[in-house]
Design an enzyme around this catalytic site. Structure first.
Site, PDB file in Angstrom:
ATOM      1  N   LYS A 122      67.437   2.381  29.516  1.00  0.00           N
ATOM      2  CA  LYS A 122      68.073   2.142  30.990  1.00  0.00           C
ATOM      3  C   LYS A 122      66.609   1.295  31.588  1.00  0.00           C
ATOM      4  N   GLY A 136      79.639   0.309  19.621  1.00  0.00           N
ATOM      5  CA  GLY A 136      80.000   1.578  20.430  1.00  0.00           C
ATOM      6  C   GLY A 136      78.904   1.379  21.841  1.00  0.00           C
ATOM      7  N   VAL A 137      78.434   2.590  21.908  1.00  0.00           N
ATOM      8  CA  VAL A 137      77.640   2.566  23.418  1.00  0.00           C
ATOM      9  C   VAL A 137      76.208   1.777  23.182  1.00  0.00           C
ATOM     10  N   GLY A 173      76.828   5.115  15.035  1.00  0.00           N
ATOM     11  CA  GLY A 173      76.745   6.533  15.377  1.00  0.00           C
ATOM     12  C   GLY A 173      75.614   7.467  14.908  1.00  0.00           C
ATOM     13  N   ARG A 174      75.611   8.605  15.254  1.00  0.00           N
ATOM     14  CA  ARG A 174      74.468   9.312  14.985  1.00  0.00           C
ATOM     15  C   ARG A 174      74.828  10.842  14.281  1.00  0.00           C
ATOM     16  N   ASP A 229      73.181  17.834  20.652  1.00  0.00           N
ATOM     17  CA  ASP A 229      73.845  16.772  19.683  1.00  0.00           C
ATOM     18  C   ASP A 229      73.784  17.306  18.193  1.00  0.00           C
ATOM     19  N   ALA A 280      73.240  13.577  26.862  1.00  0.00           N
ATOM     20  CA  ALA A 280      72.238  14.334  27.480  1.00  0.00           C
ATOM     21  C   ALA A 280      72.711  15.314  28.304  1.00  0.00           C
ATOM     22  N   HIS A 326      81.890   2.610  55.282  1.00  0.00           N
ATOM     23  CA  HIS A 326      82.348   1.247  54.905  1.00  0.00           C
ATOM     24  C   HIS A 326      81.014   0.145  55.466  1.00  0.00           C
TER      25      HIS A 326
HETATM   26  P1  FAD Z   1      67.373  15.467  21.191  1.00  0.00           P
HETATM   27  O1  FAD Z   1      67.238  14.734  22.447  1.00  0.00           O
HETATM   28  O2  FAD Z   1      67.452  14.459  20.029  1.00  0.00           O
HETATM   29  O3  FAD Z   1      65.947  16.236  20.975  1.00  0.00           O
HETATM   30  C1  FAD Z   1      65.725  16.972  19.874  1.00  0.00           C
HETATM   31  C2  FAD Z   1      64.472  17.089  19.696  1.00  0.00           C
HETATM   32  O4  FAD Z   1      64.089  18.124  18.825  1.00  0.00           O
HETATM   33  C3  FAD Z   1      63.371  16.109  19.352  1.00  0.00           C
HETATM   34  O5  FAD Z   1      62.395  16.017  20.309  1.00  0.00           O
HETATM   35  C4  FAD Z   1      63.013  16.403  18.013  1.00  0.00           C
HETATM   36  O6  FAD Z   1      61.705  15.596  17.650  1.00  0.00           O
HETATM   37  C5  FAD Z   1      62.977  17.948  18.201  1.00  0.00           C
HETATM   38  N1  FAD Z   1      63.082  18.337  16.873  1.00  0.00           N
HETATM   39  C6  FAD Z   1      64.129  18.613  16.142  1.00  0.00           C
HETATM   40  N2  FAD Z   1      63.976  19.380  14.707  1.00  0.00           N
HETATM   41  C7  FAD Z   1      62.874  20.093  15.200  1.00  0.00           C
HETATM   42  C8  FAD Z   1      62.196  21.274  14.630  1.00  0.00           C
HETATM   43  N3  FAD Z   1      62.591  21.697  13.442  1.00  0.00           N
HETATM   44  N4  FAD Z   1      60.991  21.596  14.912  1.00  0.00           N
HETATM   45  C9  FAD Z   1      60.569  21.165  16.250  1.00  0.00           C
HETATM   46  N5  FAD Z   1      61.355  20.235  17.013  1.00  0.00           N
HETATM   47  C10 FAD Z   1      62.352  19.467  16.466  1.00  0.00           C
HETATM   48  N6  FAD Z   1      72.845  10.165  26.431  1.00  0.00           N
HETATM   49  C11 FAD Z   1      73.389  10.002  27.862  1.00  0.00           C
HETATM   50  O7  FAD Z   1      73.776  10.848  28.268  1.00  0.00           O
HETATM   51  N7  FAD Z   1      73.079   9.182  28.671  1.00  0.00           N
HETATM   52  C12 FAD Z   1      72.669   7.917  27.882  1.00  0.00           C
HETATM   53  O8  FAD Z   1      72.251   6.833  28.856  1.00  0.00           O
HETATM   54  C13 FAD Z   1      72.193   7.787  26.734  1.00  0.00           C
HETATM   55  N8  FAD Z   1      71.388   6.896  26.237  1.00  0.00           N
HETATM   56  C14 FAD Z   1      71.168   6.678  24.820  1.00  0.00           C
HETATM   57  C15 FAD Z   1      70.636   5.724  24.356  1.00  0.00           C
HETATM   58  C16 FAD Z   1      70.304   5.628  23.129  1.00  0.00           C
HETATM   59  C17 FAD Z   1      69.551   4.381  22.466  1.00  0.00           C
HETATM   60  C18 FAD Z   1      70.540   6.921  22.152  1.00  0.00           C
HETATM   61  C19 FAD Z   1      69.915   7.038  20.815  1.00  0.00           C
HETATM   62  C20 FAD Z   1      70.955   7.976  22.678  1.00  0.00           C
HETATM   63  C21 FAD Z   1      71.315   7.969  24.187  1.00  0.00           C
HETATM   64  N9  FAD Z   1      72.049   9.183  24.541  1.00  0.00           N
HETATM   65  C22 FAD Z   1      72.371   8.888  25.978  1.00  0.00           C
HETATM   66  C23 FAD Z   1      72.333  10.143  23.791  1.00  0.00           C
HETATM   67  C24 FAD Z   1      71.074  11.252  24.189  1.00  0.00           C
HETATM   68  O9  FAD Z   1      69.855  10.760  23.961  1.00  0.00           O
HETATM   69  C25 FAD Z   1      71.551  12.699  23.274  1.00  0.00           C
HETATM   70  O10 FAD Z   1      72.569  13.212  23.546  1.00  0.00           O
HETATM   71  C26 FAD Z   1      70.359  13.625  23.716  1.00  0.00           C
HETATM   72  O11 FAD Z   1      69.083  13.441  23.602  1.00  0.00           O
HETATM   73  C27 FAD Z   1      70.688  15.066  23.117  1.00  0.00           C
HETATM   74  O12 FAD Z   1      69.621  15.927  23.473  1.00  0.00           O
HETATM   75  P2  FAD Z   1      69.395  17.211  22.572  1.00  0.00           P
HETATM   76  O13 FAD Z   1      68.421  17.879  23.312  1.00  0.00           O
HETATM   77  O14 FAD Z   1      70.512  17.421  22.000  1.00  0.00           O
HETATM   78  O15 FAD Z   1      68.632  16.514  21.391  1.00  0.00           O
HETATM   79  P1  NAI Z   2      79.027   5.104  19.017  1.00  0.00           P
HETATM   80  O1  NAI Z   2      79.873   6.170  18.240  1.00  0.00           O
HETATM   81  O2  NAI Z   2      79.142   4.911  20.356  1.00  0.00           O
HETATM   82  O3  NAI Z   2      79.626   3.696  18.113  1.00  0.00           O
HETATM   83  C1  NAI Z   2      79.558   3.669  16.879  1.00  0.00           C
HETATM   84  C2  NAI Z   2      80.478   2.462  16.567  1.00  0.00           C
HETATM   85  O4  NAI Z   2      80.089   1.932  15.252  1.00  0.00           O
HETATM   86  C3  NAI Z   2      81.981   2.782  16.608  1.00  0.00           C
HETATM   87  O5  NAI Z   2      82.668   1.710  17.542  1.00  0.00           O
HETATM   88  C4  NAI Z   2      82.395   2.654  15.171  1.00  0.00           C
HETATM   89  O6  NAI Z   2      83.738   2.203  15.198  1.00  0.00           O
HETATM   90  C5  NAI Z   2      81.460   1.675  14.560  1.00  0.00           C
HETATM   91  N1  NAI Z   2      81.235   1.667  13.152  1.00  0.00           N
HETATM   92  C6  NAI Z   2      80.891   2.928  12.521  1.00  0.00           C
HETATM   93  N2  NAI Z   2      80.804   2.455  11.163  1.00  0.00           N
HETATM   94  C7  NAI Z   2      80.782   0.972  10.891  1.00  0.00           C
HETATM   95  C8  NAI Z   2      80.477   0.153  10.029  1.00  0.00           C
HETATM   96  N3  NAI Z   2      80.304   0.755   8.882  1.00  0.00           N
HETATM   97  N4  NAI Z   2      80.771  -1.078  10.241  1.00  0.00           N
HETATM   98  C9  NAI Z   2      80.881  -1.685  11.450  1.00  0.00           C
HETATM   99  N5  NAI Z   2      81.167  -0.516  12.502  1.00  0.00           N
HETATM  100  C10 NAI Z   2      80.980   0.625  12.245  1.00  0.00           C
HETATM  101  O7  NAI Z   2      77.569   5.237  18.131  1.00  0.00           O
HETATM  102  P2  NAI Z   2      76.068   4.586  18.802  1.00  0.00           P
HETATM  103  O8  NAI Z   2      76.488   3.431  19.685  1.00  0.00           O
HETATM  104  O9  NAI Z   2      75.359   4.373  17.475  1.00  0.00           O
HETATM  105  O10 NAI Z   2      75.710   5.793  19.886  1.00  0.00           O
HETATM  106  C11 NAI Z   2      75.401   6.884  19.521  1.00  0.00           C
HETATM  107  C12 NAI Z   2      75.798   7.992  20.418  1.00  0.00           C
HETATM  108  O11 NAI Z   2      74.687   8.063  21.467  1.00  0.00           O
HETATM  109  C13 NAI Z   2      76.846   7.462  21.301  1.00  0.00           C
HETATM  110  O12 NAI Z   2      78.209   8.145  20.445  1.00  0.00           O
HETATM  111  C14 NAI Z   2      76.563   8.283  22.372  1.00  0.00           C
HETATM  112  O13 NAI Z   2      77.083   9.739  22.363  1.00  0.00           O
HETATM  113  C15 NAI Z   2      75.191   8.259  22.579  1.00  0.00           C
HETATM  114  N6  NAI Z   2      74.794   7.165  23.378  1.00  0.00           N
HETATM  115  C16 NAI Z   2      74.949   7.359  24.880  1.00  0.00           C
HETATM  116  C17 NAI Z   2      74.633   6.335  26.018  1.00  0.00           C
HETATM  117  C18 NAI Z   2      75.163   6.670  26.969  1.00  0.00           C
HETATM  118  O14 NAI Z   2      75.650   7.654  27.379  1.00  0.00           O
HETATM  119  N7  NAI Z   2      75.171   5.431  28.080  1.00  0.00           N
HETATM  120  C19 NAI Z   2      74.028   5.146  25.292  1.00  0.00           C
HETATM  121  C20 NAI Z   2      73.808   5.229  24.043  1.00  0.00           C
HETATM  122  C21 NAI Z   2      74.091   6.160  23.135  1.00  0.00           C
END
Ligand code: FAD
Ligand code: NAI
Length: 475
Positions: free
Chosen positions: A58, A192-193, A281-282, A322, A330, A454
């Site tokens: 962001k 995706g996102v 995806g993740r 996650d 998050a 408004h």
């Molecule tokens: P995580 O945030 O992954 O935290 C897990 C933590 O556990 C990490 O610090 C890791 O190091 C630690 N850990 C793992 N295993 C161990 C272990 N064995 N011992 C000790 N520590 C450990 N979501 C939104 O809602 N809004 C967004 O705008 C958004 N943007 C995103 C943008 C990107 C680029 C990405 C990749 C994700 C985004 N997400 C967004 C998704 C969001 O980041 C995740 O859904 C969220 O972080 C999940 O939270 P969590 O606590 O489950 O895990």
């Molecule tokens: P995503 O699930 O949003 O999108 C993945 C995309 O990749 C899908 O459209 C899928 O069809 C495509 N895909 C899968 N395999 C493929 C292949 N072999 N070739 C071409 N396309 C393929 O996953 P993304 O963008 O990696 O994000 C992971 C997750 O992180 C999101 O699903 C979301 O949960 C979280 N996230 C949330 C954000 C937010 O809330 N604003 C911002 C970024 C991530």
């Protein structure tokens, strides 16, 4: 004698750190183990979200939007900008500073709530008297015991087979957030996102961006009408999105990355780019957790198996965020963290999966809650729809940001709101009203009867609710 805790949280992301804070508020003696390292090797609480996810993305979206406005948007407002320059180093440093402020904020909150913080990897050792033995492997190694364990170990980026992340040429979300010079050509696999958010950042900063998506439809989980409107806007911006592709061999070398792919017509193509971001995806993360030691069950995707209350197959072991089923967001992780802490305290704990909002922070922003029109059709549910375009909203005109619409879906008989879908300016904020309304089981008429300031963008929400009853006032 090992240190004993009422609750040990493994993982300090938004799921874990919020669970730890809520458990501490409820009077428990809490430890949180997190292994994330900052650039200096020290702790960096906040997980993926704070370090390489929500927050830094962001920050860059904001900076890149300012750059685009200064370059292209201000002229319409009668503001001339000359000598516009990009200092990418400073932009990345600002992003890192925003991340650090959030890391430090969580450290402060842990101190305030008297949570014991361990920096290192947490893993199950065995079930022990009084709970579970957890090994903490950090600078030193020690074993602690917790009566309740909350696993919040998050997720990792999924790699394409044969194209491992090197974070130089082939980037995950981590590398995508610290590219040191604007690539001339950038490819993203997956629209995706992350694909759309990161694609937007680097396009705004000057890259020629191509997004390769396997599915034939754009943003399949989004309401079709909204996805169509968003796609039109992205096309106009020059974000090149190829749907229905099949990605073939990926070669990475000194000159960049060469991607062989087949387009929707089945024609073989090659795309040569400076950098490739893979955003397909993740995957849930249990690396190093040693779940086998205690027999903690995982599903076929590698996620920890939980029921609707985040209970695992083991007594007093919970999992959230996650690393379990459900959307990887998050705020979903946070809600589960709070609910689990409250359940441990014998309280009810509440997570409503039907009212979890989604936001994609592109421009226009996309936001929604509840069911899409295609889902309602598939269910055979009788519904009414109402839409209102930002083009007819006074505040949007004043902002010079009139792309998009608000759409309401309500039950045909009871008028209960079933879904609200938005594409347009600041809809990441507007969606909250819809979430509140749905949480309280409001009808579209309830929103239509509420006074909205408004001129405000929120009037588009009221008007879309009025549109359900075919009585918009300004359109
Ligand atoms: P995580 O945030 O992954 O935290 C897990 C933590 O556990 C990490 O610090 C890791 O190091 C630690 N850990 C793992 N295993 C161990 C272990 N064995 N011992 C000790 N520590 C450990 N979501 C939104 O809602 N809004 C967004 O705008 C958004 N943007 C995103 C943008 C990107 C680029 C990405 C990749 C994700 C985004 N997400 C967004 C998704 C969001 O980041 C995740 O859904 C969220 O972080 C999940 O939270 P969590 O606590 O489950 O895990
Ligand atoms: P995503 O699930 O949003 O999108 C993945 C995309 O990749 C899908 O459209 C899928 O069809 C495509 N895909 C899968 N395999 C493929 C292949 N072999 N070739 C071409 N396309 C393929 O996953 P993304 O963008 O990696 O994000 C992971 C997750 O992180 C999101 O699903 C979301 O949960 C979280 N996230 C949330 C954000 C937010 O809330 N604003 C911002 C970024 C991530």
């Amino acid at each position: 004698m090992s240190k004993q805790f009422d609750v040990i949280v493994i993982g300090g992301g938004p799921g874990g750190y919020i669970a730890a804070i809520r458990a501490a508020q409820l009077g428990f003696n809490v430890a949180c183990i997190d292994e994330w390292k900052n650039a200096k090797g020290g702790p960096a609480l906040g997980g993926t979200c704070t370090n390489v996810g929500c927050i830094p993305s962001k920050a860059l979206l904001q900076s890149s939007e300012h750059f685009e406005h200064a370059g292209h948007g201000f002229a319409d407002h009668g503001i001339k900008v000359s000598g516009l320059e990009l200092d990418i180093g400073k932009m990345l440093a600002r992003k890192d500073q925003v991340v650090k402020q959030n890391n430090d904020g969580i450290t402060y909150l842990f101190k305030k709530n008297k949570i014991t913080s361990f920096h290192g990897r947490g893993s199950f050792v065995k079930a022990a008297e009084g709970g579970y033995e957890i090994k903490v492997a950090g600078a030193a190694e020690e074993t602690i015991v917790g009566k309740h364990i909350i696993v919040a170990t998050g997720s990792n980026a999924r790699a394409l087979p044969g194209a491992a992340f090197d974070e130089e040429n082939i980037l995950s979300n981590d590398g995508a957030l610290r590219i040191g010079a604007v690539p001339k050509k950038l490819a993203l696999i997956g629209s995706g996102v992350i694909g759309l958010e990161m694609g937007s950042v680097w396009r705004r900063l000057g890259s020629e961006v191509t997004v390769l998506e396997a599915l034939p439809t754009f943003l399949g989980a989004v309401d079709e009408q909204i996805a169509k409107e968003a796609k039109k806007a992205f096309d106009k911006q020059g974000l090149k999105i190829e749907l229905g592709v099949k990605v073939g061999e990926i070669k990475s070398g000194k000159k960049g990355v060469s991607i062989a792919w087949t387009n929707a017509k089945g024609e073989a193509q090659t795309l040569d780019v400076d950098k490739l971001i893979v955003s397909i995806g993740r995957v849930p993360n249990t690396i190093g957790l040693n779940p086998e030691a205690v027999g903690l069950a995982l599903d076929e995707r590698g996620a920890i198996t939980v029921d609707g209350d985040c209970k695992t197959n083991l007594p007093n072991v919970w999992a959230i965020g996650d690393v379990v089923r459900g959307p990887m967001l998050a705020h979903k992780a946070e809600e589960e963290g709070v609910a689990v802490a409250e359940r441990i305290a014998g309280q009810h704990g509440h997570v409503n999966f039907n009212t979890i909002p989604w936001v994609i922070y592109t421009h226009p922003e996309i936001a929604w809650v509840g069911q899409t029109e295609q889902q309602l059709k598939a269910e055979g549910r009788a519904y009414k729809a109402g839409t209102f375009p930002f083009l007819a909203n006074g505040r949007a005109r004043a902002l010079g940001d009139t792309t998009g619409m608000v759409k309401f879906l309500a039950d045909a008989t009871t008028d209960e709101i079933l879904g609200v879908h938005m594409v347009g300016p600041q809809v990441s904020e507007l969606i909250s009203e819809a979430v509140v309304a749905m949480e309280f089981k409001a009808s579209a008429e309830d929103i239509a009867r509420i006074c909205h300031a408004h001129p405000s963008l929120s009037e588009a929400t009221k008007e879309a609710a009025l549109a359900v009853d075919k009585r918009t006032l300004n359109f």
